[in-house]
Design an enzyme around this catalytic site. Structure first.
Site, mmCIF file in Angstrom:
data_model
loop_
_atom_site.group_PDB
_atom_site.id
_atom_site.type_symbol
_atom_site.label_atom_id
_atom_site.label_comp_id
_atom_site.label_asym_id
_atom_site.label_seq_id
_atom_site.Cartn_x
_atom_site.Cartn_y
_atom_site.Cartn_z
ATOM 1 N N GLY A 249 32.117 38.777 42.204
ATOM 2 C CA GLY A 249 31.512 39.998 41.831
ATOM 3 C C GLY A 249 30.086 40.067 42.381
ATOM 4 O O GLY A 249 29.748 41.221 42.840
ATOM 5 N N HIS B 6 39.002 36.939 38.625
ATOM 6 C CA HIS B 6 38.738 35.819 37.876
ATOM 7 C C HIS B 6 38.355 36.642 36.369
ATOM 8 O O HIS B 6 38.501 35.709 35.365
ATOM 9 C CB HIS B 6 37.892 34.549 38.072
ATOM 10 C CG HIS B 6 36.630 35.170 37.883
ATOM 11 N ND1 HIS B 6 35.691 34.478 36.810
ATOM 12 C CD2 HIS B 6 35.707 35.560 38.479
ATOM 13 C CE1 HIS B 6 34.464 34.871 36.822
ATOM 14 N NE2 HIS B 6 34.439 35.562 38.111
ATOM 15 N N SER C 248 36.099 41.933 40.019
ATOM 16 C CA SER C 248 36.389 40.580 40.337
ATOM 17 C C SER C 248 37.707 40.122 39.519
ATOM 18 O O SER C 248 37.877 40.234 38.527
ATOM 19 C CB SER C 248 35.011 39.928 39.596
ATOM 20 O OG SER C 248 35.272 38.286 40.086
ATOM 21 N N ASN D 229 28.350 43.579 30.648
ATOM 22 C CA ASN D 229 28.936 42.174 30.355
ATOM 23 C C ASN D 229 28.628 41.546 29.140
ATOM 24 O O ASN D 229 29.423 40.808 28.880
ATOM 25 C CB ASN D 229 28.889 41.220 31.631
ATOM 26 C CG ASN D 229 27.270 41.126 32.019
ATOM 27 O OD1 ASN D 229 26.666 42.006 31.981
ATOM 28 N ND2 ASN D 229 26.965 40.055 32.044
ATOM 29 N N THR E 190 37.361 34.147 57.668
ATOM 30 C CA THR E 190 38.947 34.124 57.384
ATOM 31 C C THR E 190 39.087 34.524 55.768
ATOM 32 O O THR E 190 38.472 33.856 55.228
ATOM 33 C CB THR E 190 39.187 33.164 57.677
ATOM 34 O OG1 THR E 190 39.143 32.774 59.129
ATOM 35 C CG2 THR E 190 40.982 32.768 57.511
ATOM 36 N N CYS F 51 17.626 29.188 24.941
ATOM 37 C CA CYS F 51 17.655 27.739 25.171
ATOM 38 C C CYS F 51 19.024 27.427 26.012
ATOM 39 O O CYS F 51 19.091 26.298 26.565
ATOM 40 C CB CYS F 51 17.814 26.920 23.907
ATOM 41 S SG CYS F 51 16.292 26.080 23.326
#
Lengths: 142, 394
Positions: B71, B201, B199, B151, B237, B325
């Site tokens: 992505g 996945h 994307s 997202n 490729t 964090c």
């Protein structure tokens, strides 16, 4: 991100000395909620010896683990010995910290020094405590 | 111990049917699609078929699909490639402040090479105002890039309305649909976009196989040069196995999209309700209605995100955190800061994203596990202690 050591995880999951000390001889609060960590350390002093230490911490796994470890380290120590506890000693006692979390050990050292400062202030003695240099972001509360 | 994976916005497992489709292309049909012999031809056919399936999912033509590795690559390709190929028309770009870093960082890079970029704010629910887009357009504007849904907070943008504006002004419009593809309907013609990133996945395909849709006739400068693959626009490729997986995942998504939304929306609502009822001082981030069906982003006062995440992990529950964090920069999410989330509470943020494997029992397990973790951490929190003392004084 690097993983935490098993010792860090142990102190995080089962932290020692959580809580407050009523009528503590010294209390220090350092950090900033915006930065993601605030530590408050309480100490009880008898004669020249720190007989008890407790903490409350808002923060990540490393912040809680370093708070737990620093309270363990100071208990039973003389004030002079406690003043020598460095952030590196706290991190080492935890089996190391991920690089991005080293600031948590700095915060633990600061919390201890801030509590010792408060102890001297309450006693009316000029404080010999030198606060560690801050690298990066501000940790003092407003 | 029960395992509950609530981090589908990070990545999804490869669907068994996707894996099955991919398997022959590792070592039996291993050919290079650029070769003319039968082994190569076989691979080329597989890539073509996957291209058709991917195009079909978003209502595009196969020749408008360019396969990429991620992505992030699709977003980089779109922003840099379209800006560079159209720079003779102008050098101004408009994006939102809550774009993924794979849009924001290329935007910064383009600024260094003479482009100007306007970063549009959002409202408190994460929506970009189409009027703001219209106002930001200058004679020099060549490209607008606004994500389909965010997202982190899941807010779905008014892409169609923005597209009407860009179309009228003759400006190209790219949308990052990485978070939405496979979860809600994505149609390039309904949306009215000229380019779109997706994307594999993110919707049960494999990692390493993504795509950029570029409407026919839109000029785009290749970012990876030195080969004839992807119509000469993206050398290298082909990741045949991954592309086959992406195609199959696209096919499954097209068939299941309504079912996915119908399954996930009530499940997410159940999780939201259960957590809000059992945790005080909690804020739901994002838009109450215009939100991805599987997204729940919530901030809890007086507790820090990473420590919640670690305790949940000990209970077998996987979530993400938007806290400072967990980021290398020790800064909390730019998205939360844009929507005006208080910086202190932003550090107590958890992002939960559901998937088709999650059951009602899983959700109830999380509802049972998280509140005691929050209570435990608050009992340890000096901020909570201060708040309680203040409330007592009142």
């Amino acid at each position: 991100m690097e993983q935490y050591s098993s010792k860090v995880m142990d102190h995080f999951a089962h932290p020692h000395n959580v809580g407050e000390i009523e009528n503590a001889d010294g209390v220090g609060t350092v950090g900033n909620p915006v930065c993601g960590d605030v530590m408050r350390l309480y100490i009880k002093v008898e004669g020249n010896v720190i007989t008890d230490a407790k903490f409350k911490t808002f923060g990540c796994g490393a912040a809680i683990a370093t708070s737990s470890m620093v309270t363990d380290l100071v208990k039973g120590k003389s004030i002079d010995e406690a003043l020598k506890i460095s952030n590196a000693a706290v991190a080492e006692a935890l089996g190391g910290l991920p690089k991005v979390k080293m600031h948590c050990s700095v915060l633990a050292e600061e919390a201890l020094k801030s509590a010792l400062n408060d102890y001297y202030k309450k006693k009316g003695i000029p404080s010999p405590v030198k606060m560690p240099d801050e690298s990066g972001h501000e940790h003092e509360m407003e | 111990m029960r395992k509950v994976y609530l981090d589908h916005a990070a990545t999804t497992p490869v669907h068994p049917k996707v894996l099955e489709a991919m398997m022959p292309y590792f070592s039996v049909r291993f050919g290079n699609p650029s070769n003319l012999h039968d082994i190569g031809r076989e691979a080329k056919d597989a890539v073509d078929e996957a291209r058709a399936k991917t195009a079909s999912l978003i209502g595009a033509k196969p020749e408008e699909i360019y396969f990429t590795s991620s992505g992030a690559e699709s977003n980089n390709f779109a922003l840099k490639g379209i800006a560079q190929a159209n720079s003779q028309k102008g050098r101004h770009i408009i994006v939102s402040q809550i774009e993924h870093f794979s849009i924001l960082h290329p935007a910064k890079t383009l600024e260094k090479s003479g482009f100007t970029v306007t970063y549009l704010p959002t409202d408190k629910e994460g929506l970009v105002n189409p009027d703001d887009v219209a106002k930001a357009i200058t004679k020099d504007t060549i490209l607008v890039s606004i994500m389909h849904a965010n997202n982190e907070i899941g807010t779905i943008q008014p892409i169609e309305e923005i597209a009407r504006i860009t179309k009228e002004k003759g400006i190209l419009f790219h949308s990052d649909a990485v978070a939405t593809t496979g979860w809600i309907p994505v149609s390039v013609n309904t949306l009215g976009v000229d380019a779109l990133s997706l994307s594999g996945h993110q919707f049960y395909g494999p990692k390493g196989a993504s795509a950029l849709y570029v409407r026919k006739g839109v000029r785009i400068k290749p970012q990876i040069e030195g080969g004839i693959q992807e119509d000469g626009r993206r050398a290298g490729t082909e990741n045949v196995t991954g592309i086959v997986g992406l195609g199959r995942a696209a096919e499954l998504a097209a068939a299941e999209i309504e079912q996915r939304m119908a399954y996930l929306t009530p499940l997410r609502d159940r999780l939201q309700k259960g957590l809000v009822e059992n945790i005080d001082h909690v804020v739901i981030n994002g838009h109450p209605k215009r939100r991805l069906p599987h997204n729940l982003n919530l901030s809890m006062w007086y507790v820090e995100g990473e420590s919640m995440l670690l305790f949940l992990n000990m209970e077998g529950i996987s979530v993400s955190s938007g806290s400072a964090c967990t980021s290398r920069s020790l800064k909390s999410s730019h998205v939360l800061s844009c929507i005006g989330t208080d910086a202190a509470v932003a550090n107590g943020t958890l992002l939960m994203s559901l998937g088709m494997d999650n059951t009602a029992e899983d959700i109830d397990y999380v509802i049972a596990k998280l509140p005691p973790i929050v209570r435990r951490l608050r009992d340890m929190s000096p901020l909570y202690e201060d708040m309680i003392k203040k409330e007592k004084v009142r």
